[in-house]
Write a protein that holds these residues in place. Sequence first.
Motif, PDB file in Angstrom:
ATOM      1  N   ALA A 137       0.820  -1.209   0.000  1.00 37.33           N
ATOM      2  CA  ALA A 137       0.000   0.000   0.000  1.00 37.33           C
ATOM      3  C   ALA A 137       0.856   1.262   0.000  1.00 37.33           C
ATOM      4  O   ALA A 137       2.002   1.263   0.459  1.00 37.33           O
ATOM      5  CB  ALA A 137      -0.914   0.006   1.223  1.00 37.33           C
ATOM      6  N   TYR A 138       0.274   2.327  -0.518  1.00 39.31           N
ATOM      7  CA  TYR A 138       0.874   3.655  -0.496  1.00 39.31           C
ATOM      8  C   TYR A 138       2.302   3.643  -1.033  1.00 39.31           C
ATOM      9  O   TYR A 138       3.252   4.038  -0.365  1.00 39.31           O
ATOM     10  CB  TYR A 138       0.826   4.234   0.922  1.00 39.31           C
ATOM     11  CG  TYR A 138      -0.562   4.578   1.350  1.00 39.31           C
ATOM     12  CD1 TYR A 138      -1.154   5.766   0.964  1.00 39.31           C
ATOM     13  CD2 TYR A 138      -1.312   3.677   2.096  1.00 39.31           C
ATOM     14  CE1 TYR A 138      -2.453   6.063   1.321  1.00 39.31           C
ATOM     15  CE2 TYR A 138      -2.608   3.958   2.466  1.00 39.31           C
ATOM     16  CZ  TYR A 138      -3.179   5.156   2.073  1.00 39.31           C
ATOM     17  OH  TYR A 138      -4.465   5.446   2.428  1.00 39.31           O
TER      18      TYR A 138
ATOM     19  N   ARG B 155       4.595   4.348  -4.874  1.00 40.37           N
ATOM     20  CA  ARG B 155       4.604   4.803  -6.255  1.00 40.37           C
ATOM     21  C   ARG B 155       5.740   4.100  -6.980  1.00 40.37           C
ATOM     22  O   ARG B 155       6.854   3.995  -6.458  1.00 40.37           O
ATOM     23  CB  ARG B 155       4.807   6.322  -6.325  1.00 40.37           C
ATOM     24  CG  ARG B 155       4.759   6.826  -7.756  1.00 40.37           C
ATOM     25  CD  ARG B 155       5.152   8.276  -7.874  1.00 40.37           C
ATOM     26  NE  ARG B 155       5.155   8.702  -9.269  1.00 40.37           N
ATOM     27  CZ  ARG B 155       5.730   9.808  -9.718  1.00 40.37           C
ATOM     28  NH1 ARG B 155       6.363  10.604  -8.889  1.00 40.37           N
ATOM     29  NH2 ARG B 155       5.688  10.125 -10.994  1.00 40.37           N
TER      30      ARG B 155
ATOM     31  N   THR C  43      -3.368  -1.642  -2.457  1.00 43.32           N
ATOM     32  CA  THR C  43      -4.235  -0.466  -2.425  1.00 43.32           C
ATOM     33  C   THR C  43      -3.418   0.811  -2.383  1.00 43.32           C
ATOM     34  O   THR C  43      -2.268   0.821  -1.934  1.00 43.32           O
ATOM     35  CB  THR C  43      -5.180  -0.530  -1.211  1.00 43.32           C
ATOM     36  OG1 THR C  43      -6.152   0.516  -1.303  1.00 43.32           O
ATOM     37  CG2 THR C  43      -4.430  -0.389   0.097  1.00 43.32           C
ATOM     38  N   LYS C  44      -4.020   1.870  -2.885  1.00 40.35           N
ATOM     39  CA  LYS C  44      -3.411   3.207  -2.916  1.00 40.35           C
ATOM     40  C   LYS C  44      -2.028   3.176  -3.584  1.00 40.35           C
ATOM     41  O   LYS C  44      -1.031   3.634  -3.039  1.00 40.35           O
ATOM     42  CB  LYS C  44      -3.308   3.767  -1.498  1.00 40.35           C
ATOM     43  CG  LYS C  44      -4.638   3.868  -0.754  1.00 40.35           C
ATOM     44  CD  LYS C  44      -5.558   4.919  -1.343  1.00 40.35           C
ATOM     45  CE  LYS C  44      -6.878   5.014  -0.568  1.00 40.35           C
ATOM     46  NZ  LYS C  44      -6.714   5.506   0.797  1.00 40.35           N
ATOM     47  N   LEU C  45      -1.983   2.628  -4.800  1.00 34.90           N
ATOM     48  CA  LEU C  45      -0.747   2.578  -5.564  1.00 34.90           C
ATOM     49  C   LEU C  45      -0.832   3.542  -6.735  1.00 34.90           C
ATOM     50  O   LEU C  45      -1.910   3.816  -7.256  1.00 34.90           O
ATOM     51  CB  LEU C  45      -0.483   1.169  -6.096  1.00 34.90           C
ATOM     52  CG  LEU C  45      -0.457   0.032  -5.064  1.00 34.90           C
ATOM     53  CD1 LEU C  45      -0.243  -1.300  -5.762  1.00 34.90           C
ATOM     54  CD2 LEU C  45       0.631   0.269  -4.025  1.00 34.90           C
ATOM     55  N   ARG C  46       0.326   4.029  -7.176  1.00 36.03           N
ATOM     56  CA  ARG C  46       0.415   4.832  -8.398  1.00 36.03           C
ATOM     57  C   ARG C  46       1.530   4.235  -9.249  1.00 36.03           C
ATOM     58  O   ARG C  46       2.710   4.331  -8.902  1.00 36.03           O
ATOM     59  CB  ARG C  46       0.707   6.291  -8.066  1.00 36.03           C
ATOM     60  CG  ARG C  46       0.846   7.195  -9.296  1.00 36.03           C
ATOM     61  CD  ARG C  46      -0.456   7.288 -10.043  1.00 36.03           C
ATOM     62  NE  ARG C  46      -0.322   7.994 -11.297  1.00 36.03           N
ATOM     63  CZ  ARG C  46      -0.685   9.275 -11.484  1.00 36.03           C
ATOM     64  NH1 ARG C  46      -1.159   9.971 -10.468  1.00 36.03           N
ATOM     65  NH2 ARG C  46      -0.578   9.839 -12.660  1.00 36.03           N
TER      66      ARG C  46
ATOM     67  N   ARG D  36      -8.359   1.111  -5.411  1.00 35.05           N
ATOM     68  CA  ARG D  36      -8.047   2.527  -5.223  1.00 35.05           C
ATOM     69  C   ARG D  36      -6.649   2.900  -5.727  1.00 35.05           C
ATOM     70  O   ARG D  36      -5.843   3.483  -4.994  1.00 35.05           O
ATOM     71  CB  ARG D  36      -8.188   2.899  -3.742  1.00 35.05           C
ATOM     72  CG  ARG D  36      -9.594   2.686  -3.204  1.00 35.05           C
ATOM     73  CD  ARG D  36      -9.703   3.010  -1.722  1.00 35.05           C
ATOM     74  NE  ARG D  36     -11.043   2.739  -1.226  1.00 35.05           N
ATOM     75  CZ  ARG D  36     -12.063   3.592  -1.268  1.00 35.05           C
ATOM     76  NH1 ARG D  36     -11.871   4.804  -1.792  1.00 35.05           N
ATOM     77  NH2 ARG D  36     -13.248   3.273  -0.790  1.00 35.05           N
ATOM     78  N   SER D  37      -6.380   2.541  -6.974  1.00 39.89           N
ATOM     79  CA  SER D  37      -5.058   2.800  -7.546  1.00 39.89           C
ATOM     80  C   SER D  37      -5.184   3.381  -8.943  1.00 39.89           C
ATOM     81  O   SER D  37      -6.204   3.212  -9.613  1.00 39.89           O
ATOM     82  CB  SER D  37      -4.244   1.499  -7.590  1.00 39.89           C
ATOM     83  OG  SER D  37      -4.035   0.995  -6.279  1.00 39.89           O
TER      84      SER D  37
ATOM     85  N   ILE E  92     -10.264   1.151  -9.823  1.00 35.58           N
ATOM     86  CA  ILE E  92      -8.989   1.274 -10.517  1.00 35.58           C
ATOM     87  C   ILE E  92      -9.172   2.184 -11.727  1.00 35.58           C
ATOM     88  O   ILE E  92     -10.156   2.060 -12.458  1.00 35.58           O
ATOM     89  CB  ILE E  92      -8.469  -0.102 -10.978  1.00 35.58           C
ATOM     90  CG1 ILE E  92      -8.238  -1.017  -9.775  1.00 35.58           C
ATOM     91  CG2 ILE E  92      -7.189   0.039 -11.797  1.00 35.58           C
ATOM     92  CD1 ILE E  92      -7.183  -0.537  -8.823  1.00 35.58           C
TER      93      ILE E  92
END
Length: 516
Positions: free
Chosen positions: A282-283, A285, A305-308, A333-334, A357
């Motif tokens: 998670a979290y 980049r 989750t919460k990846l870029r 949520r990415s 996504i």
Amino acid sequence: MTIEQDLGWLPSEMVVVGKPWQHVEITDGCTSFGLAAFGGVVVEALAKEGVQFAEAGGRPDRLSPAKKTAERKQDQDARVWVLAWTIGPRIGLTLKLNQGWDWADGPPRMLGLISGFRVYLFLFLLVWATEGQNVNLFHQTEQLGGRKFFNVMDYGAVEGGVTDNSQAFLKAWNDACQWRGMARVLIPRGIFMLFPVVFSGPCKGRIAFLILGTLRASTEPSTFNSENWINFRYLEQLTVAGGGTLDGQGPLVWPRNNCNNHPCRTLPISLSFDFVNNATVAYLRSYNSKNAHIRLFGCNKMDFTKLRLSAPGDSPNTDGIKIGSSYRIRISRSVITTGDDCIAILSGSREIHIHKIFCGPGHGISIGSLGGYGNEHDVEGVYVKDSGSKGTTNGLRIKTWADSHPLKVSKIIYENIVMTDVMNPIIIGQNYCPSPPCNQQVTSNVQISNVTYNNIRGSSSSKEAVILKCSKTSPCKNIVMNNIKLSLDGPGGIASSYCENAVGVTYGTQNPRPCI
């Protein structure tokens, strides 16, 4: 009086400011929490994302945009008992306080202004602080929770992005892996050059790999002997998080990544997981990966989750997430912008859940390719919901080789998907041939069945918005199309659909006109 307030998740970009009195800093996954005591409680937090939390004692002051200190004035009978601090499946941090004075002016409050994120970790902290009494909070935390940090800087890591730190990282990992409590490998802020490295288990307890800084990959061809850059394997209860960045430095080596026309060594995948179970990523980049950003093989019960994940649309083979032979993988949520598949679901994948996504540019969300090799396994249970694609070559794609081995693809649900300027919003192709010539006279032996498209809307950049081109010997069965609203983006009239060997039913609005 006991108070209880759910603070939500706390981000990694937090600094606890030290004071001359007793204090402690606790960092876990993407969270950091500081507590100081001297006849009351002082909590001070700084974060680049803005206000975090404040006020632990007395009537709350007004929160400032960047930091806030709440301080209880000294009182002869002042004391604070922190009963429990937990981070768990409810998404959030719970702090229970027992105040030993009269709160005639009303109870204290603790406020949290950050959105939530799951970290499956439990910490129980017991602190008793009275005026004039010093308590070693960190020592108590370590005793109760078995928590210990392994900072790579203590093992000889050098910040700056020039010196290889793989050995320092491995030393920190090996010590953490032997810790019987909750081990935390910490990469602080800064840029760290890292050659290909394998972090292997099994470990003796839960372990987290916390990236606060930037990890930079090498561009020296001599370091491309491994197919992976950062590889975790044979692990249980792993967390990879921290808000940091993986810099693959792909633009300097992408010309080496085209193996279609000549033999070459494939470039390393940025982040790989092999035989990892019950894990959270998670979290983070990742940008400009040399090859794919993330790959899974033989993994079970992992949450992303919460990846870029980002790379230019013309970058070769830079898939976002590739999943093979894995069970119960959840991605949510990415944002994934790449030059290849946004998410690729390969042989042996079961119970894959994709939620919220965004893809684009790239090749969209793909099941396959499948059937090209004799040792492949069925794909079953793929659920893609509440997601969108923009400017991708495909939206929702299932692809199998024409000359294929027997295989099954079933129980696929696409629901509430928005397409914007997508070339092939809905496509099943059972004559996949990335490198011609291929034998197109044979038909695929991959059986596709029980595929549902529900509430798919948006625009197509090509006239054929729906293509169901199935096998003649193994037709697609039980295809359900419900409320399809896809318009042609640009001149050329209205969008159309094309079907071969597809059997199913339609419900609700159908645009373009259905062909099954």
